[in-house]
Design an enzyme around this catalytic site. Sequence first.
Site, PDB file in Angstrom:
ATOM      1  CB  CYS A   1      -1.005   0.000   1.142  1.00 32.68           C
ATOM      2  SG  CYS A   1      -0.295  -0.419   2.715  1.00 32.68           S
TER       3      CYS A   1
ATOM      4  CG  HIS B   1      15.057   2.140  -3.557  1.00 32.92           C
ATOM      5  ND1 HIS B   1      14.615   3.250  -2.868  1.00 32.92           N
ATOM      6  CD2 HIS B   1      13.931   1.490  -3.969  1.00 32.92           C
ATOM      7  CE1 HIS B   1      13.294   3.276  -2.886  1.00 32.92           C
ATOM      8  NE2 HIS B   1      12.854   2.219  -3.544  1.00 32.92           N
TER       9      HIS B   1
END
Lengths: 422, 276
Positions: free
Chosen positions: A50, A99
């Site tokens: 989400c 990342h």
Amino acid sequence: MMILAVGHNHETAPVSVRERFAFSGENLPAALEGVRGCRSVTESVILSTCNRNEIYTVVEDPEVARADIAEFLHDFHQVERELLRDSLYHYEQEGAVEHLFGVTAGIDSMVVGETQVFGQVKDAYDAAHTSAATGPVLNRLFAASFEVGKRVRHRTRISEGAISVSSCAVDLARKIFTNLGDRSTLLIGAGDTTERTAAALLGQGVRRFVVANRTVERAAALADRLGGAGVPLERLPEALRQADIVVSSTAAPGYLLGAEDIKSLMQERRNAPLFVIDLSVPRDIDPATRHIHNVFLYNIDDLSAIAEDNRARRKGEISQAGDIITAEVSKFMAWLSSLAVAPTVVTLRESFETVRAAEFDRLRHKLPPETQERVEAFSRQLINKLLHNPSTEIKRSTRRGEDRYLSYAIRRLFKLDEPGDD
Amino acid sequence: MGSAAEIFNVALPSLYGLVTGIYLYRFLRDDRAPSRPARTALLATIGVHILAIVLHLGETGRFPLASGGEGLRFFALCTAIVYLYLEIRIRTPAMGPFIIGLAFVFQLAASVRPTPSVALPAVLESGWFAVHAGTAILSFSAFAIATAASTLYVLLYRELHRGRPGFIFRRIPSLEALDEMSLRAVRLGLMLLTIGIATGALWAKDAWGRYWSWDPKECTSLTIWLVYVAYLWVRTRGGWSGKRVAYFAMVGFALIVFTFVFVELVFHTEHRFVAS
């Protein structure tokens, strides 16, 4: 060959954008298939939570791959090209590795240090692996990221400290009582706030609940959900006597319980510790109660302040987590560059030469002196011939962008890496 | 005494100091580093200490419990052993810096006041002696641990009561666990002290012809006994709880330190058998 990450997260794209890019369990295999169809992409993993949608790929030409992935997203999700252009970030090579490590370790999350994302990355990788979308590079990369996630969680305090009001209340309860399982909780008020706190307590093993509410029906309804009993508010004094933990959140205009009430209650319960959580505004419980011996009173501001402290402490751990990540990134990059063609050919030759020399040494003294030189020359020639095709083939593969895979295969087949390296 | 004794005189306090340091470092950092290094160091130290006792036993033929310094040293060992058991039971090394720190202080005190090397009076040759002194000192170890638990209880209580949990909160077990640990340690200590006093009385009858002679140390031991009986009484019958009982345990221990240091130095006592 290059590692490329394309995506967006809660910081770069609002939920209205993120929801349009989301991948679900059902369409994930199709999406992986779609990404695999992009030009120059050789490996891929799709991570969709989400807070983020990200595609990790190994590509030959990042420019071509980026264009094709954008095109794929456009087709797959029917999003406008402008939106794609404006909302996506790209990380390449080291940037992409760093990342992913940050994401897995929870430092890129909205709630720093949350551990749910670790499981989500694992699921994303498993799905890609099952669809045979990954290869040696992403396999290694994700395995490394799970190591980083675990290490950060164990070596830093980034995931420690409750950051919601209800979990703060539970943490406090656990520092007052050893075993929450044999403690009774009284909920005053049957609204959402008390229910949330009760749910957190239930999750930590509290089993006995009594709900006191002005309308008994609502009390009984909440009590049913928690597996307890509902009583009308008039029977509050009686219910209090049984309680070790009191959670109060009502709309009452004044104090439901004065300091004197609690004082006499404490006498009745022989001063056994009482944990009182007052989540109401205006407050239900006289703040003077705080000074009574063995009463631990917390109101909504106290709990919010603790949660805020914990949030700040977690953020303070980011730099330490960053150190761990930096170290692991360079380890991974070292592995990646070992897959380059030139060092692989050199190492392969060295390994053949070692075997040849050892075998020849064993043989040497069994040979008549005059043939020794000739046998050695023969052995050299033999390995040169044997190595000729692999060497030229691997050099040629650079042009086709398969070099790292061939290197990887050769390194594994001939065990060219140090044990434990893989 | 030989050089082995001199080496241990330096080595034991150093080792206990080192172990305290490791526990303290871990406590302050609380980086969830494994507790293994601290525990290993503690085990090694206990091992060296037991070796020292065995060597002493071999050299002199008696258990090193006769002088004040030897008593302190045995006290440190008992505390370390009881603590080790406790650490394994409650699965947290958070109390280590305090309890092992205490053992370290006693080691240091014992080394500063070296053991006089004189022959033992005949009175200490009795079999009662080991039981009497051993149980008495073990009981003090239990009380020391009760005190450490109570001190932490008070610290945690204050943080929780003020509504701003912080440093202590993140590092130690629950109030209930500390309270229970304190209670258990006091019960154990009281049982041992009762045995210590009783065997002392029987032995006194045997050696001096009377059970009780109101010797200063006998008086303080009796006071300690009464204090901890009172502790149990206020808890079970008096309705005391929380911070109050914790303070009670701390005061009780202050009395023990008083016996060990003040009485030993100021009063003439039958319990000071070896002239210094």
